[in-house]
Motif scaffolding. Structure first.
Motif, PDB file in Angstrom:
ATOM      1  N   LYS A  94     -25.733  -4.391  15.831  1.00 37.58           N
ATOM      2  CA  LYS A  94     -25.087  -4.867  14.588  1.00 37.58           C
ATOM      3  C   LYS A  94     -23.569  -4.743  14.710  1.00 37.58           C
ATOM      4  CE  LYS A  94     -28.779  -3.626  11.363  1.00 37.58           C
ATOM      5  NZ  LYS A  94     -29.006  -4.605  10.300  1.00 37.58           N
ATOM      6  N   LEU A  95     -23.140  -3.589  15.192  1.00 35.62           N
ATOM      7  CA  LEU A  95     -21.685  -3.365  15.335  1.00 35.62           C
ATOM      8  C   LEU A  95     -21.086  -4.330  16.346  1.00 35.62           C
ATOM      9  CD1 LEU A  95     -20.848   0.470  15.430  1.00 35.62           C
ATOM     10  CD2 LEU A  95     -20.022  -1.227  13.816  1.00 35.62           C
ATOM     11  N   GLN A  96     -21.783  -4.506  17.434  1.00 34.72           N
ATOM     12  CA  GLN A  96     -21.324  -5.400  18.493  1.00 34.72           C
ATOM     13  C   GLN A  96     -21.151  -6.809  17.970  1.00 34.72           C
ATOM     14  OE1 GLN A  96     -22.192  -8.570  21.110  1.00 34.72           O
ATOM     15  NE2 GLN A  96     -23.868  -7.744  19.895  1.00 34.72           N
ATOM     16  N   GLU A  97     -22.077  -7.220  17.114  1.00 32.90           N
ATOM     17  CA  GLU A  97     -22.049  -8.560  16.530  1.00 32.90           C
ATOM     18  C   GLU A  97     -20.802  -8.723  15.651  1.00 32.90           C
ATOM     19  OE1 GLU A  97     -24.625 -10.538  17.574  1.00 32.90           O
ATOM     20  OE2 GLU A  97     -23.433 -12.163  16.675  1.00 32.90           O
ATOM     21  N   LYS A  98     -20.511  -7.681  14.862  1.00 33.85           N
ATOM     22  CA  LYS A  98     -19.369  -7.733  13.931  1.00 33.85           C
ATOM     23  C   LYS A  98     -18.036  -7.623  14.662  1.00 33.85           C
ATOM     24  CE  LYS A  98     -21.528  -7.328   9.791  1.00 33.85           C
ATOM     25  NZ  LYS A  98     -21.301  -8.202   8.637  1.00 33.85           N
ATOM     26  N   LEU A  99     -18.060  -6.861  15.761  1.00 36.75           N
ATOM     27  CA  LEU A  99     -16.793  -6.586  16.456  1.00 36.75           C
ATOM     28  C   LEU A  99     -16.625  -7.427  17.725  1.00 36.75           C
ATOM     29  CD1 LEU A  99     -16.926  -2.703  16.127  1.00 36.75           C
ATOM     30  CD2 LEU A  99     -15.339  -4.189  14.920  1.00 36.75           C
ATOM     31  N   LYS A 100     -17.437  -8.461  17.852  1.00 33.60           N
ATOM     32  CA  LYS A 100     -17.424  -9.307  19.045  1.00 33.60           C
ATOM     33  C   LYS A 100     -16.006  -9.737  19.420  1.00 33.60           C
ATOM     34  CE  LYS A 100     -21.223 -12.049  19.352  1.00 33.60           C
ATOM     35  NZ  LYS A 100     -21.961 -13.273  19.000  1.00 33.60           N
ATOM     36  N   PHE A 101     -15.264 -10.190  18.411  1.00 28.96           N
ATOM     37  CA  PHE A 101     -13.896 -10.708  18.644  1.00 28.96           C
ATOM     38  C   PHE A 101     -12.989  -9.650  19.249  1.00 28.96           C
ATOM     39  CE2 PHE A 101     -13.810  -8.815  14.474  1.00 28.96           C
ATOM     40  CZ  PHE A 101     -12.603  -8.164  14.426  1.00 28.96           C
ATOM     41  N   LEU A 102     -13.283  -8.407  18.946  1.00 28.38           N
ATOM     42  CA  LEU A 102     -12.437  -7.303  19.408  1.00 28.38           C
ATOM     43  C   LEU A 102     -12.888  -6.819  20.780  1.00 28.38           C
ATOM     44  CD1 LEU A 102     -10.252  -5.635  17.681  1.00 28.38           C
ATOM     45  CD2 LEU A 102     -11.996  -3.881  17.651  1.00 28.38           C
ATOM     46  N   LEU A 103     -14.186  -6.829  20.997  1.00 28.53           N
ATOM     47  CA  LEU A 103     -14.745  -6.269  22.227  1.00 28.53           C
ATOM     48  C   LEU A 103     -14.659  -7.224  23.408  1.00 28.53           C
ATOM     49  CD1 LEU A 103     -17.955  -4.776  20.554  1.00 28.53           C
ATOM     50  CD2 LEU A 103     -15.952  -3.484  21.269  1.00 28.53           C
ATOM     51  N   GLU A 104     -14.611  -8.544  23.125  1.00 30.43           N
ATOM     52  CA  GLU A 104     -14.623  -9.530  24.214  1.00 30.43           C
ATOM     53  C   GLU A 104     -13.228  -9.830  24.729  1.00 30.43           C
ATOM     54  OE1 GLU A 104     -16.819 -12.900  22.852  1.00 30.43           O
ATOM     55  OE2 GLU A 104     -18.732 -11.845  22.931  1.00 30.43           O
ATOM     56  N   ARG A 105     -12.237  -9.172  24.185  1.00 30.87           N
ATOM     57  CA  ARG A 105     -10.851  -9.450  24.588  1.00 30.87           C
ATOM     58  C   ARG A 105     -10.582  -9.000  26.006  1.00 30.87           C
ATOM     59  NH1 ARG A 105      -6.855  -9.742  20.537  1.00 30.87           N
ATOM     60  NH2 ARG A 105      -5.583  -8.234  21.642  1.00 30.87           N
TER      61      ARG A 105
END
Lengths: 204, 195
Positions: B184-195
């Motif tokens: 769930k967190l990964q889904e919400k923070l995708k934009f931040l984590l994929e940088r």
């Protein structure tokens, strides 16, 4: 349910080395083919690193002092509670109920006593005399409307009015016990004289 | 007063045993050891430092008051985290009730709405603090049951077994919740984590 959703449930296990044997091989095989799942796994890896590195929050400088004060206060409170704990455990609620009931009764009694003292019920003279003697009373009206009770010349309790009492020179009002009929007659005669005198001085 | 020997660090269980036997210095050491850990856990759970600090104090007060209740069969960390977790959950419930009443008192136009995530521009450069704030914000948006296990596992770094005891749910459920929470967190923070 598509294949990726099936594998999602094993991502944490895969990252933490919990997956073994065939499950591990299957997972590896799927990741090598699925770009989306591979990306998810990378994201979760980064997420876990970020969560681990979250800047720690520190307690304020007066935390220990405040805690000590709180513990001290709590101990005091506890001591106070135990000092007054007369009824332990299950008896506490009924005991409190009984205490409250007793307090209410005590207050009621005190209130009744006070109100009685402030408004004393002056017994009706005739009723009182009748009650004491057990015989019917002959009521005689004196000229200035003062009531004199006699009980067939029998020794009895004679109830006299406030005014009569004053005329007889008594300081207390209410009842007067008459020892014998002679005394009663003497007193009644004396009272009649006094009333006559009073009449003469007052009216005529 | 028994002083702590340097180099020979007593375990939490030793400290609580000493405290149970009347050594107040042992309690001070427990406070020193756990105050920041608990503050982090409760702060990430509630999102308010002052409330969190108050609850950490309440946790230690309960440890002090109920020191005799602790038995060596369980790990001390599990016991203290259980107390803290329960207090935090109670606070959260109270807060929900308060919010319910305060919102119901407001007029239609006065309701305070959450600012949507769509307003956030992923292109914007984010520094470390900003990134942390975003992660924290997303943790706060998780439901309490996921939030609690994620915080215990990924922030506090506790083992699944310890979490299972603290939350009082089976080990398998803990693992599944942690996994789902991370997804769930990964889904919400995708934009931040994929940088």
């Amino acid at each position: 349910m598509n294949t990726c959703q099936n594998y999602e449930g094993f991502i944490s296990g895969y990252l933490e080395g919990d997956l073994q044997g065939e499950s591990l091989l299957e997972m590896k095989n799927h990741i090598s083919k699925c770009q989306s799942c591979s990306q998810k796994i990378n994201n979760i890896k980064v997420l876990c690193l970020n969560l681990k590195k979250l800047a720690p929050v520190k307690t304020s400088s007066d935390f220990d002092t405040m805690l000590r004060a709180r513990i001290k206060l709590d101990s005091k409170k506890k001591r106070y509670q135990t000092n007054w704990n007369l009824f332990p455990g299950n008896f506490r609620i009924p005991a409190h109920g009984i205490s409250i009931a007793l307090i209410i009764i005590a207050f009621t009694l005190v209130f009744l006593k006070i109100s009685n003292f402030q408004n004393p019920t002056i017994p009706d003279a005739a009723d009182n005399a009748e009650w004491y003697s057990g015989q019917p009373i002959q009521n005689q009206q004196s000229p200035d409307n003062l009531t004199v009770y006699s009980i067939d010349r029998q020794p009895a309790i004679r109830v006299i009015s406030h005014r009569q009492n004053h005329l007889l020179g008594h300081t207390e009002r209410g009842t007067e016990t008459v020892a014998d009929s002679t005394n009663l007659l003497a007193q009644e005669n004396r009272l009649s004289d006094l009333q006559r005198n009073y009449y003469q001085t007052k009216t005529y | 007063m028994v002083k702590e020997k340097t180099g020979n660090r007593p375990t939490d269980e030793d400290l609580i045993e000493r405290f149970q036997n009347g050594d107040l210095y042992a309690f001070d050491l427990i406070v020193k050891r756990y105050k920041n850990q608990l503050l982090n856990f409760i702060f990430r759970f509630l999102g308010n430092t002052e409330e969190a600090e108050d609850l950490v104090q309440e946790t230690f007060l309960r440890v002090y008051r109920n020191r005799k209740a602790y038995q060596k069969v369980a790990k001390f960390s599990t016991w203290i985290y259980t107390i803290a977790g329960n207090l935090a959950k109670t606070e959260l419930r109270k807060r929900k009730r308060r919010r319910f009443f305060s919102i119901s008192e407001l007029g239609y136009n006065e309701k305070d709405y959450d600012i949507s995530d769509d307003a956030y521009n992923p292109e914007k450069d984010v520094d470390g603090r900003m990134k942390e704030a975003i992660i924290h914000n997303q943790i706060m948006k998780l439901s309490p049951k996921f939030r609690q296990v994620i915080l215990l596992r990924d922030v506090q770094q506790l083992s699944y077994e310890e979490i299972s005891e603290i939350v009082n749910i089976p080990l398998g459920t803990v693992k599944s919740r942690v996994n789902r929470g991370r997804l769930k967190l990964q889904e919400k923070l995708k934009f931040l984590l994929e940088r």
